[in-house]
Scaffold this motif. Structure first.
Motif, PDB file in Angstrom:
ATOM      1  N   VAL A 180      -6.517  -3.419  -7.457  1.00 26.88           N
ATOM      2  CA  VAL A 180      -7.469  -2.372  -7.069  1.00 26.88           C
ATOM      3  C   VAL A 180      -7.237  -1.108  -7.880  1.00 26.88           C
ATOM      4  O   VAL A 180      -8.172  -0.444  -8.318  1.00 26.88           O
ATOM      5  N   ILE A 210      -6.891   0.366   1.577  1.00 24.13           N
ATOM      6  CA  ILE A 210      -6.624  -0.136   0.230  1.00 24.13           C
ATOM      7  C   ILE A 210      -7.908  -0.185  -0.602  1.00 24.13           C
ATOM      8  O   ILE A 210      -7.878  -0.075  -1.815  1.00 24.13           O
ATOM      9  N   LEU A 255      -7.540 -10.049  -7.360  1.00 26.51           N
ATOM     10  CA  LEU A 255      -7.598  -9.816  -5.913  1.00 26.51           C
ATOM     11  C   LEU A 255      -7.664 -11.135  -5.154  1.00 26.51           C
ATOM     12  O   LEU A 255      -6.913 -11.361  -4.200  1.00 26.51           O
ATOM     13  N   LEU A 300      -2.238  -7.323  -5.069  1.00 26.84           N
ATOM     14  CA  LEU A 300      -3.502  -6.764  -4.584  1.00 26.84           C
ATOM     15  C   LEU A 300      -3.646  -5.304  -4.969  1.00 26.84           C
ATOM     16  O   LEU A 300      -4.688  -4.880  -5.475  1.00 26.84           O
ATOM     17  N   THR A 301      -2.602  -4.512  -4.704  1.00 27.06           N
ATOM     18  CA  THR A 301      -2.712  -3.076  -5.001  1.00 27.06           C
ATOM     19  C   THR A 301      -2.881  -2.852  -6.497  1.00 27.06           C
ATOM     20  O   THR A 301      -3.623  -1.962  -6.917  1.00 27.06           O
ATOM     21  N   PHE A 327      -9.771  -9.519   1.129  1.00 27.62           N
ATOM     22  CA  PHE A 327     -10.074  -9.710  -0.288  1.00 27.62           C
ATOM     23  C   PHE A 327     -10.696 -11.066  -0.585  1.00 27.62           C
ATOM     24  O   PHE A 327     -11.316 -11.238  -1.618  1.00 27.62           O
ATOM     25  N   ILE A 358       0.849  -1.199   0.000  1.00 26.58           N
ATOM     26  CA  ILE A 358       0.000   0.000   0.000  1.00 26.58           C
ATOM     27  C   ILE A 358       0.883   1.248   0.000  1.00 26.58           C
ATOM     28  O   ILE A 358       0.545   2.257  -0.597  1.00 26.58           O
TER      29      ILE A 358
END
Lengths: 248, 228
Positions: free
Chosen positions: A183, B174, A194, A179-180, B87, A169
Motif C-alpha cells: 500500500v 491501512i 496485496l 501488505l503495508t 485485501f 501497520i
C-alpha cells in the motif's frame, strides 16, 4: 488486467523470497511472535482458569476479561505501547505484551468454562474415592476440561496470528509487512502484492487452525477412549500418543 | 508534536500529555468526523451481515447439504485474519470504503450465521410439533415460531459481532478508511500521545455503547425473557 497471473508472477519472483523483506524471514518472524505470545498466554491463563474453575469462583471475572478483550482494538494497544517510554517503544517487548494480552481472554474463558462443565458426579466420585483437591484437579477435572481448554488455545492461536498481521501497520515485522509495503510503495498500490500477501496470511491461518483442531481432538480423553474401543486401527496414529500425559 | 515546543505556553499539547482536554477542545471537529465514519462503517457492515445471515442460516437449518457447506465456509472465513479478508476483495472494489465494509460484513456474517443456527437448532421439537398440529405452514412456522424462539441466540451473536466489528474497523486505517483507526495511525506517526489515547478510548466507548444499545434492543424484542 489479469490479477491471477500477476499474483502468480509475484509468487514466482525470487526477489520476494529472499532478504529481510522476503517471505521466509517474515514468516519466521510471524510464527516466532505467535508461538512466544501463545506460550506466555498459556502459562498465565491456564493455571488461572484452572484455579478459578476448580474453586468455582471468579466466573464473572473470566467472562468480563473476555468481553473487554473483544472491544479493545489490537491496533490501539500496539500504538499506545509503541509511544510508551523505554523499555517499550517499538520493541519486541511491546509486541509480545500486546500479542499475549489478546491471547489470554479466549484461553482463560475456555479453561474456566471447561472446568465448570466437568460432570459434578465425576468430581464427587473422585472425592469419594479419597482423592485430594489437587488429585481431583489433575486426574479428573483437567482431562475432562481438556477439549474446551484446547479449543481456547486454538482460538487464541488464530487470534494472535491475525494480531501479528495487523502489527505491521504499527511498523512491526511479520507477514503483514507484505501488505503495508504494497500500500505504501512509491509506485502506488501494488494490487498483486496485496492479494499475494493476503493469500499467504489467510492460508497459514486456516492451516494453523486445522492443525490445532487435530490437536484438540487428540486431547479429548472421552473421544479417544471411544475411538480406541471402536477400532484398533486408530491407536497406531502418532497423534494418539501425544496427549496421553494428562491421563497417566 | 515538537513543532509546538518553540512557542506558546506550557500546555498539555506542548508537553505531549496522554490526557489532554485542550486536544479535545481544539480537535473536536475531525475527531467527531472520525467517530461518524467509524460508526458508519461498523453499522453498515453489521446490518448487511445480519441481512445476509438470516437467509443463509435458514437455508442451512432446512437443507442438510447447505448446512455443511455454510458451516465450512463461515469457519474458514472466521479464521482468515480481517486484514487479509480486506485485501482479498481489493480486485473487485479497489481501495475504498466498500472494501472495508465488504471485509467487515463477511466477518460479521460468520458470527451471525453460526449464532442464528444455534438458535434455530435449539427450538424445542415439541413446540414445532404443536405448531404443525395447529396447521401452520412452513413459512408461517418460521416467522411465527422458529425465528422468535431463535431471537435470544441471534441477538447474543449480534452483540458479539457489533463489539468485534468496532475493534476491527480500525484495521481499515491501512487503506485510509478506518474511522478512529485512521486517527490512531496518524497519532502514531506524529508521536502525538493525546490523539492516540483519545482515539483508543473512543473505540472502546463506542463498542460499549453499541453493546448496551443492543442489550436494550434484545430486552425489548424478547420481553418473555425479561424475568430470567
Amino acid at each position: 488486467m489479469n490479477v491471477v497471473a500477476e499474483v502468480a508472477a509475484w509468487f514466482a519472483d525470487p526477489a520476494n523470497w529472499s532478504g529481510s523483506a522476503g517471505i521466509p524471514v517474515l514468516l519466521v518472524q510471524h510464527l516466532g511472535y505467535t508461538a512466544a505470545a501463545l506460550g506466555l498466554a498459556v502459562a498465565l491463563a491456564v493455571p488461572l482458569g484452572l484455579v478459578l474453575g476448580h474453586t468455582g469462583r471468579g466466573g464473572f471475572l473470566a467472562i468480563q476479561v473476555s468481553n473487554i478483550g473483544r472491544a479493545v482494538p489490537t491496533l490501539a494497544v500496539l500504538t499506545i505501547l509503541v509511544l510508551m517510554p523505554p523499555p517499550f517503544q517499538r520493541s519486541t517487548l511491546s509486541a509480545l505484551v500486546a500479542f499475549t494480552l489478546f491471547a489470554i481472554p479466549p484461553i482463560l474463558t475456555n479453561t474456566y468454562v471447561g472446568m465448570r462443565e466437568v460432570d459434578r458426579g465425576a468430581v464427587d466420585a473422585a472425592r469419594g474415592m479419597g482423592m485430594s483437591g489437587l488429585q481431583v484437579l489433575r486426574r479428573v477435572e483437567l482431562p475432562l476440561a481438556a477439549p474446551l481448554l484446547m479449543n481456547g488455545v486454538r482460538q487464541a492461536a488464530v487470534q494472535v496470528f491475525a494480531t501479528v498481521s495487523i502489527a505491521a501497520i504499527a511498523a512491526f515485522g511479520g507477514l503483514g509487512r507484505i501488505l503495508t509495503a504494497a500500500v505504501g510503495g512509491v509506485g502506488g498500490t501494488d494490487v498483486a502484492q496485496l492479494i499475494a500477501g493476503a493469500l499467504v496470511i489467510a492460508v497459514l491461518a486456516v492451516a494453523i487452525d486445522a492443525l490445532l483442531a487435530l490437536a484438540a481432538r487428540a486431547a479429548d480423553p472421552v473421544a479417544r477412549a471411544r475411538r480406541e474401543r471402536s477400532s484398533s486401527r486408530v491407536v497406531e496414529l502418532p497423534v494418539d500418543h501425544a496427549g496421553q500425559g494428562g491421563l497417566a | 508534536m515538537i513543532v509546538h515546543a518553540a512557542s506558546g505556553p506550557q500546555n498539555c499539547l506542548v508537553v505531549n500529555d496522554w490526557v489532554c482536554p485542550l486536544y479535545l477542545q481544539t480537535r473536536a471537529e475531525p475527531l467527531l468526523a472520525a467517530v461518524r465514519e467509524h460508526l458508519y462503517l461498523t453499522v453498515v457492515s453489521v446490518v448487511l451481515g445480519a441481512v445476509l445471515a438470516l437467509p443463509l442460516a435458514v437455508l442451512a437449518h432446512r437443507v442438510r447439504r447447505a448446512r455443511a457447506l455454510t458451516l465450512g465456509v463461515t469457519t474458514v472465513l472466521y479464521t482468515v485474519p480481517s486484514i487479509a479478508l480486506f485485501f482479498l476483495v481489493v480486485p473487485m472494489l479497489g481501495l475504498s470504503a466498500a472494501t472495508v465494509i465488504t471485509g467487515l460484513t463477511l466477518y460479521t456474517l460468520t458470527i451471525l450465521v453460526r449464532n442464528l443456527l444455534v438458535g434455530l437448532d435449539g427450538v424445542d421439537a415439541e413446540v414445532l410439533d404443536a405448531a404443525r398440529g395447529m396447521g401452520l405452514s412452513p413459512g408461517r412456522m418460521l416467522w411465527r415460531v422458529e425465528l422468535p424462539l431463535a431471537l435470544p441466540a441471534a441477538m447474543a451473536g449480534l452483540r458479539v459481532a457489533a463489539v468485534s466489528t468496532v475493534a476491527l474497523t480500525t484495521v481499515g486505517a491501512i487503506i485510509g478508511y478506518g474511522g478512529l483507526g485512521t486517527v490512531l495511525v496518524r497519532g502514531l506517526s506524529a508521536n502525538f500521545h493525546a490523539e492516540v489515547l483519545t482515539a483508543a478510548v473512543l473505540c472502546v466507548l463506542l463498542a460499549l455503547v453499541l453493546d448496551v444499545v443492543l442489550l436494550l434492543a434484545q430486552r425489548a424484542v424478547t420481553p418473555w425473557r425479561r424475568t430470567a
